[in-house]
Scaffold this active site. Structure first.
Site, PDB file in Angstrom:
ATOM      1  N   LYS A   1    -121.967 -29.106 -49.881  1.00 16.47           N
ATOM      2  CA  LYS A   1    -121.069 -28.315 -50.734  1.00 16.47           C
ATOM      3  C   LYS A   1    -121.153 -26.831 -50.373  1.00 16.47           C
ATOM      4  CE  LYS A   1    -120.561 -26.822 -55.545  1.00 16.47           C
ATOM      5  NZ  LYS A   1    -120.667 -25.394 -55.197  1.00 16.47           N
TER       6      LYS A   1
ATOM      7  N   ARG B   1    -132.051 -22.372 -61.873  1.00 15.94           N
ATOM      8  CA  ARG B   1    -131.811 -20.953 -62.215  1.00 15.94           C
ATOM      9  C   ARG B   1    -132.486 -20.595 -63.527  1.00 15.94           C
ATOM     10  NH1 ARG B   1    -127.501 -19.377 -58.728  1.00 15.94           N
ATOM     11  NH2 ARG B   1    -126.538 -21.245 -57.892  1.00 15.94           N
TER      12      ARG B   1
ATOM     13  N   LEU C   1    -123.325 -29.605 -59.052  1.00 12.38           N
ATOM     14  CA  LEU C   1    -123.981 -28.397 -58.562  1.00 12.38           C
ATOM     15  C   LEU C   1    -123.123 -27.236 -59.062  1.00 12.38           C
ATOM     16  CD1 LEU C   1    -124.886 -29.301 -54.845  1.00 12.38           C
ATOM     17  CD2 LEU C   1    -126.436 -29.163 -56.802  1.00 12.38           C
ATOM     18  N   ASP C   2    -123.757 -26.102 -59.352  1.00  8.82           N
ATOM     19  CA  ASP C   2    -123.010 -24.944 -59.855  1.00  8.82           C
ATOM     20  C   ASP C   2    -122.015 -24.459 -58.811  1.00  8.82           C
ATOM     21  OD1 ASP C   2    -124.755 -25.018 -62.006  1.00  8.82           O
ATOM     22  OD2 ASP C   2    -126.093 -23.503 -61.124  1.00  8.82           O
ATOM     23  N   PHE C   3    -121.040 -23.711 -59.284  1.00  7.26           N
ATOM     24  CA  PHE C   3    -120.037 -23.066 -58.435  1.00  7.26           C
ATOM     25  C   PHE C   3    -120.705 -22.335 -57.258  1.00  7.26           C
ATOM     26  CE2 PHE C   3    -117.099 -19.351 -57.859  1.00  7.26           C
ATOM     27  CZ  PHE C   3    -115.960 -20.066 -57.514  1.00  7.26           C
TER      28      PHE C   3
END
Ligand code: URA
Length: 255
Positions: free
Chosen positions: A84, A206, A118-120
Site C-alpha cells: 500500500k 501511532r 492501514l491508515d491513509f
C-alpha cells in the site's frame, strides 16, 4: 483459473452448502454474521425467506437474495498482497474522493476488500480477498495474528520508552498488549525500530508511540502472520502462492 480453484467452484454448485458458508464464500460477511442475517429474515432462497440457521442451498443454482439483492455466482477465491502506498485509503469508496487501495488492482474484476485497515499515511503489506471467513478470522483479536511494523519516530528514543512499548501501554480503549521491539537505528533526529503486535486496534502503533512520548513520522507494515512484504514494489500487488494461503489458513483454523 487454477485447477484446484476450478474444482472448488464446481464443488460449490454440485452439492448443497449451508447458507452461512455460501454468504461468506461470496465475500459478503463472516459465517457468524450470516447466521445473524438469516435469523433477522434478511435472506431468501427461491423466493422464500429462510430463518433457520443451518439451511442448505445450491449456490449457483438456487436464487439466493440478501436484502432483496441476488448474491453473486460462485467465483474463484482471490488472495492478494498489496504494498500500500502512502496516501491511499482502505475503504471501498470515499466521499472525499481520495485514492482507494482497490484502484491499484488493475487486472482484478472480482470484488475484493482489504483484510483490516492501514491508515491513509501508513504504507506496506495489505491483504485483499473475497474470502469473508478468512478475512474475518485474520482480523479477529482471538487469533492473535502477529503484525510487524517498521516504525520511525522523531527524536532519540529512550530505553524507558522502548521498555514501555514492549511491556504495553495504556490506551484510551484499554491496554495495548505487549510488543516485541528491535531497535534498528538511533540518530539525533529520528529513531527506527521494528515492532510486532498481535492486536489490531485502530491506529495502534501511532497511539502506542504517542503514549510512550514519541510521534510516528513514518510507518510501514512489513509482516502479517507468516507473510513478509519482501521486495514487492510500492503500489504493486501479487497473488499469494497456494502454499502461503494454506499456511495463513492453518493459522486461523481453516483447512
Ligand atoms: N497502527 C497504526 O497506528 N496505523 C496503522 O495503519 C496500522 C497500525
Amino acid at each position: 483459473m487454477r485447477k484446484r480453484e476450478k474444482k472448488k467452484a464446481a464443488t460449490a454448485q454440485d452439492q448443497p452448502l449451508r447458507l452461512n458458508r455460501i454468504l461468506s464464500l461470496a465475500g459478503l460477511c463472516s459465517r457468524r454474521q450470516a447466521d445473524q442475517w438469516i435469523l433477522a429474515g434478511r435472506v431468501s432462497v427461491n423466493g422464500r425467506v429462510v430463518r433457520e440457521v443451518g439451511t442448505k442451498a445450491f449456490w449457483g443454482r438456487d436464487r439466493i437474495l440478501v436484502d432483496g439483492k441476488e448474491i453473486s455466482r460462485p467465483s474463484r477465491r482471490l488472495y492478494l498482497m498489496l504494498n500500500k502506498p502512502f496516501g491511499t485509503i482502505c475503504t471501498l469508496s470515499d466521499p472525499q474522493g481520495r485514492p482507494l487501495v482497490t484502484d491499484l488492482l488493475h487486472d482484478i474484476n472480482e470484488r475484493v476488500y482489504p483484510v483490516g485497515r492501514l491508515d491513509f499515511d501508513t504504507m506496506g503489506l495489505l491483504l485483499l480477498t473475497n474470502d469473508g471467513e478468512w478475512a474475518y478470522r485474520l482480523t479477529h483479536p482471538s487469533y492473535r495474528i502477529p503484525r510487524v511494523y517498521k516504525v520511525t519516530v522523531s527524536g532519540v528514543i529512550s530505553p524507558k520508552a522502548l521498555r514501555d512499548l514492549s511491556r504495553g501501554v495504556s490506551l484510551e480503549d484499554g491496554p495495548s498488549g505487549p510488543a516485541s521491539i528491535t531497535l534498528l537505528e538511533k540518530g539525533p533526529s529520528r529513531s527506527v525500530f521494528r515492532m510486532t503486535i498481535t492486536r489490531g486496534k485502530s491506529r495502534q502503533v501511532r497511539r502506542m508511540a504517542e503514549a510512550a512520548g514519541y510521534r510516528v513520522i513514518h510507518l510501514i507494515r512489513i509482516g502479517f502472520g507468516s507473510l513478509a512484504l519482501g521486495d514487492l514494489k510500492v503500489g504493486r500487488y501479487r497473488h499469494l502462492e497456494p502454499e502461503e494461503v494454506a499456511v495463513m489458513k492453518r493459522l486461523v483454523g481453516l483447512s
